[in-house]
Design a protein around this motif. Structure first.
Motif, mmCIF file in Angstrom:
data_model
loop_
_atom_site.group_PDB
_atom_site.id
_atom_site.type_symbol
_atom_site.label_atom_id
_atom_site.label_comp_id
_atom_site.label_asym_id
_atom_site.label_seq_id
_atom_site.Cartn_x
_atom_site.Cartn_y
_atom_site.Cartn_z
ATOM 1 N N THR A 39 0.849 -1.182 0.000
ATOM 2 C CA THR A 39 0.000 0.000 0.000
ATOM 3 C C THR A 39 0.889 1.237 0.000
ATOM 4 O O THR A 39 1.648 1.464 0.934
ATOM 5 C CB THR A 39 -0.925 0.024 1.232
ATOM 6 N N VAL A 40 0.800 2.008 -1.072
ATOM 7 C CA VAL A 40 1.603 3.221 -1.206
ATOM 8 C C VAL A 40 0.820 4.381 -0.598
ATOM 9 O O VAL A 40 -0.333 4.624 -0.982
ATOM 10 C CB VAL A 40 1.930 3.509 -2.676
ATOM 11 N N SER A 41 1.429 5.085 0.346
ATOM 12 C CA SER A 41 0.763 6.179 1.049
ATOM 13 C C SER A 41 1.449 7.508 0.751
ATOM 14 O O SER A 41 2.617 7.548 0.355
ATOM 15 C CB SER A 41 0.769 5.925 2.564
ATOM 16 N N ALA A 42 0.708 8.588 0.972
ATOM 17 C CA ALA A 42 1.252 9.926 0.757
ATOM 18 C C ALA A 42 2.303 10.239 1.822
ATOM 19 O O ALA A 42 2.137 9.890 2.982
ATOM 20 C CB ALA A 42 0.130 10.960 0.797
ATOM 21 N N GLU A 43 3.375 10.890 1.429
ATOM 22 C CA GLU A 43 4.412 11.316 2.362
ATOM 23 C C GLU A 43 4.386 12.826 2.567
ATOM 24 O O GLU A 43 5.261 13.382 3.242
ATOM 25 C CB GLU A 43 5.789 10.879 1.854
ATOM 26 N N GLY A 44 3.384 13.480 1.995
ATOM 27 C CA GLY A 44 3.220 14.924 2.161
ATOM 28 C C GLY A 44 1.760 15.261 2.343
ATOM 29 O O GLY A 44 0.876 14.394 2.253
ATOM 30 N N VAL A 188 -0.981 -2.392 -10.581
ATOM 31 C CA VAL A 188 -1.854 -1.662 -9.676
ATOM 32 C C VAL A 188 -3.117 -2.488 -9.433
ATOM 33 O O VAL A 188 -3.839 -2.823 -10.371
ATOM 34 C CB VAL A 188 -2.225 -0.278 -10.252
ATOM 35 N N LEU A 189 -3.362 -2.821 -8.168
ATOM 36 C CA LEU A 189 -4.541 -3.610 -7.815
ATOM 37 C C LEU A 189 -5.739 -2.713 -7.509
ATOM 38 O O LEU A 189 -6.859 -2.972 -7.967
ATOM 39 C CB LEU A 189 -4.257 -4.489 -6.599
ATOM 40 N N THR A 203 -1.928 9.068 4.106
ATOM 41 C CA THR A 203 -3.161 8.702 3.397
ATOM 42 C C THR A 203 -2.855 7.633 2.353
ATOM 43 O O THR A 203 -1.997 7.833 1.487
ATOM 44 C CB THR A 203 -3.772 9.927 2.700
ATOM 45 N N PRO A 204 -3.535 6.464 2.377
ATOM 46 C CA PRO A 204 -3.298 5.437 1.351
ATOM 47 C C PRO A 204 -3.709 5.952 -0.028
ATOM 48 O O PRO A 204 -4.773 6.543 -0.191
ATOM 49 C CB PRO A 204 -4.196 4.271 1.800
ATOM 50 N N LEU A 205 -2.845 5.728 -1.017
ATOM 51 C CA LEU A 205 -3.104 6.195 -2.374
ATOM 52 C C LEU A 205 -3.500 5.062 -3.317
ATOM 53 O O LEU A 205 -4.471 5.174 -4.063
ATOM 54 C CB LEU A 205 -1.866 6.911 -2.922
ATOM 55 N N TYR A 206 -2.736 3.969 -3.282
ATOM 56 C CA TYR A 206 -3.057 2.821 -4.142
ATOM 57 C C TYR A 206 -2.326 1.585 -3.628
ATOM 58 O O TYR A 206 -1.398 1.681 -2.827
ATOM 59 C CB TYR A 206 -2.701 3.089 -5.606
ATOM 60 N N LYS A 207 -2.786 0.425 -4.108
ATOM 61 C CA LYS A 207 -2.139 -0.839 -3.773
ATOM 62 C C LYS A 207 -1.530 -1.427 -5.037
ATOM 63 O O LYS A 207 -2.144 -1.409 -6.101
ATOM 64 C CB LYS A 207 -3.148 -1.830 -3.180
#
Length: 304
Positions: A39-44, A188-189, A203-207
Motif C-alpha cells: 500500500t503506497v501512502s502519501a508522504e506529504g 496496480v490492484l 493517506t493510502p493512495l493505491y495498492k
C-alpha cells in the motif's frame, strides 16, 4: 502372438489406469491464490495536483505517478533563501580598514629607519627613535584588533547561516516527498484516491503487487502437516478444463504454528484429526494464475 498382443494391451490399460488414479489423488491442502501487495501512502500534505495511474496498470520501480501541491513549500524556500542572501551582505570586509593601518605603519617604519640613521650620526635623539617604535607597536595592535573584531562579527553572521541552510535542506526533503514515486515493479490492484483530492501524510493512495510470483494460502489437516517443512518443494494443481489440472511447482514459505477455525481445547483424537493449519506456498506465475483463483497442493513425499 495373440497372447503377446493381449499382454501389451493389459500393460497399456494398467498404465493408463494408474495415471488416471494418480491425477485423481486427493490433494493434501486446498486454498486460494493471493498476492503480496504494497500500500503506497502519501508522504506529504496537500492537494493531489496530478495522479496518473489506473487499476491494472503495470508500473516500474522508481516511476513517478503523481504530485502533491508544493506551492506553499516553494514560497517558504524562497523566503529562507532571501534571508540567506541578506546575511552575506552583513559580512564585514577587513581589507579596507587594515589597508589604511598598514599604510600608516609603512610610513612610521620609514620615519623610524630615517631617525635610526640620524641617531647613529648623533643628529637625532633616543626619544625620537623610541617614539617611532612605539607608534609602530600601536599600529600593529590596531591591525590585530581590527582582524579580531571583524572576525568575531563575521562568525556571528555565519552562525546564522547554518540554521537557515538546515531549514532549506528540510524543505528540499519535503518537496521531494511530495513527489509520488512507485516503489516496486508490479501491477496496480486498487486505486484509492483520485486527482484533486486533499491528502495528508499517511493517506493510502493505491495498492500494487508483483504478480510474477503469487502466494497460495492453503489449509491442511494436523495429520498431514507433519509431512512438510519450510522450503519443501510441493506440487500445485490449478483447474485446467472441466476434469483436468495444470501442475506447477511451489515452495512452502510459511507453516502456521496454531490451528484455525477450531476450538482451542481439543480432547478427542477425532477432533484433533479435524484441525486445520494454514500454509503459504510460493508459485511462479506462468501468466494464467489470478488473485482469488482456487488451488490445491500435493506434498511430494520423499523428495528433497
Amino acid at each position: 502372438m495373440k497372447n503377446s498382443n493381449f499382454t501389451i494391451l493389459l500393460i497399456s490399460l494398467s498404465l493408463a489406469l494408474a495415471a488416471s488414479c494418480k491425477d485423481n489423488e486427493k490433494s493434501d491442502a486446498y486454498g486460494n491464490f493471493e498476492a503480496v501487495s504494497v500500500t503506497v501512502s502519501a508522504e506529504g500534505t496537500g492537494k493531489l495536483v496530478s495522479f496518473a495511474l489506473e487499476e491494472g496498470a503495470k508500473l516500474k520501480a522508481g516511476e513517478p505517478v503523481g504530485l502533491i501541491d508544493t506551492t506553499q513549500l516553494y514560497l517558504e524556500k524562497l523566503q529562507l533563501q532571501a534571508k540567506l542572501e541578506a546575511l552575506d551582505e552583513k559580512l564585514q570586509d577587513a581589507v579596507p580598514d587594515i589597508a589604511i593601518l598598514l599604510e600608516q605603519k609603512q610610513n612610521a617604519v620609514r620615519e623610524r629607519d630615517r631617525t635610526q640613521t640620524l641617531y647613529e650620526q648623533k643628529a637625532a635623539t633616543k626619544k625620537q627613535l623610541d617614539d617611532f617604535n612605539g607608534q609602530i607597536d600601536v599600529l600593529d595592535q590596531q591591525i590585530n584588533s581590527t582582524k579580531r573584531r571583524i572576525g568575531v562579527a563575521n562568525r556571528g553572521v555565519l552562525s546564522e547561516r547554518k540554521p537557515l541552510q538546515a531549514q532549506i535542506n528540510l524543505i528540499d526533503k519535503r518537496l521531494q516527498d511530495h513527489r509520488i514515486v512507485n516503489p516496486i515493479n508490479g501491477t496496480v490492484l486498487t486505486k484509492i484516491v483520485e486527482a484533486s483530492e486533499f491528502v495528508n501524510t499517511g493517506t493510502p493512495l493505491y495498492k500494487i503487487a508483483n504478480l510474477g510470483t503469487l502466494k497460495l494460502r492453503a489449509y491442511t489437516s494436523a495429520s498431514l502437516l507433519k509431512n512438510i517443512q519450510l522450503n519443501d518443494t510441493v506440487t500445485v494443481l490449478v483447474d485446467n478444463g472441466d476434469d483436468a489440472y495444470e501442475r506447477l511447482k511451489g515452495r512452502v514459505m510459511y507453516i502456521a504454528s496454531e490451528a484455525e477455525f477450531t476450538p482451542k481445547t481439543i480432547e478427542t483424537k477425532e477432533e484433533r484429526v479435524n484441525l486445520v493449519y494454514a500454509i503459504d506456498v510460493e508459485v511462479q506465475n506462468n501468466g494464467g494464475l489470478k488473485i482469488g483463483m482456487p488451488g490445491e497442493v500435493q506434498f511430494n513425499l520423499g523428495s528433497e
